[in-house]
Design a protein around this motif. Structure first.
Motif, mmCIF file in Angstrom:
data_model
loop_
_atom_site.group_PDB
_atom_site.id
_atom_site.type_symbol
_atom_site.label_atom_id
_atom_site.label_comp_id
_atom_site.label_asym_id
_atom_site.label_seq_id
_atom_site.Cartn_x
_atom_site.Cartn_y
_atom_site.Cartn_z
ATOM 1 N N TYR A 124 0.829 -1.190 0.000
ATOM 2 C CA TYR A 124 0.000 0.000 0.000
ATOM 3 C C TYR A 124 0.869 1.248 0.000
ATOM 4 N N ILE A 125 0.564 2.172 -0.886
ATOM 5 C CA ILE A 125 1.149 3.506 -0.883
ATOM 6 C C ILE A 125 -0.011 4.481 -1.004
ATOM 7 N N ASP A 126 -0.143 5.381 -0.033
ATOM 8 C CA ASP A 126 -1.249 6.342 -0.014
ATOM 9 C C ASP A 126 -2.596 5.643 -0.126
ATOM 10 N N ASN A 127 -2.754 4.580 0.658
ATOM 11 C CA ASN A 127 -4.021 3.840 0.748
ATOM 12 C C ASN A 127 -4.424 3.204 -0.579
ATOM 13 N N ARG A 128 -3.454 2.897 -1.411
ATOM 14 C CA ARG A 128 -3.724 2.297 -2.704
ATOM 15 C C ARG A 128 -2.805 1.101 -2.898
ATOM 16 N N LEU A 129 -3.349 -0.002 -3.365
ATOM 17 C CA LEU A 129 -2.546 -1.187 -3.635
ATOM 18 C C LEU A 129 -1.767 -0.983 -4.930
ATOM 19 N N VAL A 130 -0.439 -1.112 -4.837
ATOM 20 C CA VAL A 130 0.426 -0.934 -6.007
ATOM 21 C C VAL A 130 1.492 -2.024 -5.977
ATOM 22 N N TYR A 131 2.110 -2.244 -7.136
ATOM 23 C CA TYR A 131 3.256 -3.135 -7.163
ATOM 24 C C TYR A 131 4.421 -2.490 -6.424
ATOM 25 N N THR A 132 5.108 -3.271 -5.641
ATOM 26 C CA THR A 132 6.269 -2.765 -4.917
ATOM 27 C C THR A 132 7.329 -2.303 -5.907
ATOM 28 N N PRO A 133 7.804 -1.062 -5.795
ATOM 29 C CA PRO A 133 8.810 -0.576 -6.733
ATOM 30 C C PRO A 133 10.023 -1.505 -6.804
ATOM 31 N N ASN A 134 10.432 -1.811 -8.026
ATOM 32 C CA ASN A 134 11.606 -2.646 -8.316
ATOM 33 C C ASN A 134 11.444 -4.105 -7.895
ATOM 34 N N ALA A 135 10.230 -4.510 -7.510
ATOM 35 C CA ALA A 135 10.017 -5.925 -7.190
ATOM 36 C C ALA A 135 10.146 -6.752 -8.462
ATOM 37 N N PRO A 136 10.779 -7.919 -8.383
ATOM 38 C CA PRO A 136 10.981 -8.722 -9.593
ATOM 39 C C PRO A 136 9.717 -9.430 -10.054
ATOM 40 N N ASP A 137 9.665 -9.725 -11.342
ATOM 41 C CA ASP A 137 8.638 -10.601 -11.897
ATOM 42 C C ASP A 137 9.062 -12.039 -11.642
ATOM 43 N N LEU A 138 8.157 -12.823 -11.072
ATOM 44 C CA LEU A 138 8.504 -14.175 -10.633
ATOM 45 C C LEU A 138 7.496 -15.194 -11.137
ATOM 46 N N HIS A 139 7.966 -16.390 -11.428
ATOM 47 C CA HIS A 139 7.096 -17.549 -11.519
ATOM 48 C C HIS A 139 7.039 -18.174 -10.131
ATOM 49 N N VAL A 140 5.836 -18.304 -9.603
ATOM 50 C CA VAL A 140 5.636 -18.806 -8.243
ATOM 51 C C VAL A 140 4.571 -19.901 -8.274
ATOM 52 N N ILE A 141 4.803 -20.969 -7.548
ATOM 53 C CA ILE A 141 3.789 -22.016 -7.367
ATOM 54 C C ILE A 141 2.780 -21.507 -6.339
ATOM 55 N N TYR A 142 1.502 -21.406 -6.730
ATOM 56 C CA TYR A 142 0.511 -20.799 -5.838
ATOM 57 C C TYR A 142 -0.508 -21.792 -5.301
ATOM 58 N N GLY A 143 -0.515 -23.024 -5.803
ATOM 59 C CA GLY A 143 -1.488 -23.985 -5.314
ATOM 60 C C GLY A 143 -1.202 -25.389 -5.810
ATOM 61 N N TYR A 144 -1.893 -26.359 -5.222
ATOM 62 C CA TYR A 144 -1.731 -27.759 -5.629
ATOM 63 C C TYR A 144 -3.105 -28.397 -5.755
ATOM 64 N N PHE A 145 -3.136 -29.555 -6.445
ATOM 65 C CA PHE A 145 -4.406 -30.232 -6.719
ATOM 66 C C PHE A 145 -4.100 -31.681 -7.036
ATOM 67 N N GLN A 146 -4.558 -32.601 -6.180
ATOM 68 C CA GLN A 146 -4.417 -34.023 -6.479
ATOM 69 C C GLN A 146 -5.710 -34.532 -7.096
ATOM 70 N N VAL A 147 -5.574 -35.206 -8.222
ATOM 71 C CA VAL A 147 -6.754 -35.683 -8.963
ATOM 72 C C VAL A 147 -7.435 -36.803 -8.181
ATOM 73 N N GLY A 148 -8.721 -36.582 -7.856
ATOM 74 C CA GLY A 148 -9.504 -37.603 -7.178
ATOM 75 C C GLY A 148 -10.556 -38.227 -8.064
ATOM 76 N N GLY A 149 -10.971 -37.476 -9.102
ATOM 77 C CA GLY A 149 -11.974 -37.971 -10.040
ATOM 78 C C GLY A 149 -11.843 -37.275 -11.374
ATOM 79 N N ILE A 150 -12.351 -37.896 -12.412
ATOM 80 C CA ILE A 150 -12.289 -37.346 -13.761
ATOM 81 C C ILE A 150 -13.670 -37.477 -14.396
ATOM 82 N N ILE A 151 -14.237 -36.347 -14.782
ATOM 83 C CA ILE A 151 -15.542 -36.321 -15.454
ATOM 84 C C ILE A 151 -15.282 -36.087 -16.934
#
Length: 279
Positions: A124-151
């Motif tokens: 937050y800068i001045d009550n506004r959500l912004v990208y952090t200055p000079n923060a790098p662009d990243l590939h990040v693993i954000y979740g997982y999913f184990q297959v239990g069924g297939i439709i």
């Protein structure tokens, strides 16, 4: 067990901005815009008191995404973004060439998807959500999913799944399936079969100081064949293929331990994440 590194969310073509790493550590993957999926609008999805549309407009005031634009909410693994039927199970659909690739790799029940995407730290800068200055662009693993069924037939879709984007009748004219998550994760039975992560450095694929598709994988991966990624290993890094959604590999003992370290209880979100409000 097969592991699928599955690229999802906003990218340089669809959405055109990184998904945010929020100040509470939430990895909020933004679903890609889609005119084919009229059921869900960005303004219909929420994290705490803000809609996804609000978040996008703060991060990118010139974004081409408008308030009435719709999106492809898939994979659907973050339960609290909108109201759900009580019997709802995390789900993920795939179709056409990407599905054929999974089928050719014999992906099935018990295999694990690790969803990754393009992320950048925010503040937050001045009550506004912004990208952090000079923060790098990243590939990040954000979740997982184990297959239990297939439709794989429209006739088999349960009522609670009727709003999923891959349920639409015209999708079944092509190869199309919907995966449903297992009740528990076999590698860590105390965890649910699918969940999102809170940010942690162990989830970052991108090698420090490099472009986001240059990854810092453990050396044991050099002996593993990863689909779509021929000749990707360089002297000190792995350069991930720019094309392809699903990178599939057979997990050896080293990979299983690496995954167990990533899917750690302290960084797996509870069913209802920390609320995100304006400050």
């Amino acid at each position: 067990m097969k592991i699928i590194l599955s690229r999802k969310g906003f990218d340089s073509q669809y959405g055109q901005i990184p998904s945010p790493i929020l100040s509470d550590g939430t990895l909020l993957s933004l679903p890609i815009p889609s005119k084919m999926d009229p059921e869900v609008k960005f303004k219909d999805l929420h994290h705490g008191d803000l809609s996804y549309y609000d978040i996008i407009r703060m991060l990118s005031p010139r974004s081409s995404i408008k308030e009435n634009h719709t999106c492809h909410l898939d994979p659907d693994i973050r339960s609290e973004v909108k109201e759900r039927p009580m019997e709802r199970v995390p789900s993920f659909g795939q179709e056409k060439a990407a599905l054929r690739h999974l089928q050719n790799q014999n992906v099935g029940i018990g295999d694990v998807f690790l969803f990754f995407g393009w992320f950048r730290q925010t503040q937050y800068i001045d009550n506004r959500l912004v990208y952090t200055p000079n923060a790098p662009d990243l590939h990040v693993i954000y979740g997982y999913f184990q297959v239990g069924g297939i439709i794989n037939r429209m006739a088999d879709v349960p009522a609670w799944l009727k709003d999923h984007p891959h349920v639409k009748a015209d999708r079944w004219n092509n190869p199309n399936v919907i995966f449903t998550a297992s009740q528990r994760l076999s590698l860590c039975p105390g965890l649910p079969g699918a969940a999102c992560f809170q940010f942690d450095n162990r989830l970052v694929l991108t090698k420090s100081g490099c472009k986001r598709s240059t990854w810092d994988l453990p050396d044991f991966f050099r002996g593993i064949s990863i689909s779509y990624n021929k000749n990707s290993w360089k002297e000190d890094c792995f350069v991930a293929a720019s094309k392809g959604q699903e990178f599939v590999f057979e997990a050896n003992d080293g990979a299983v331990e690496w995954i167990k370290n990533i899917i750690s209880p302290e960084i797996v979100n509870s069913p209802h994440s920390i609320a995100f409000t304006m400050r």
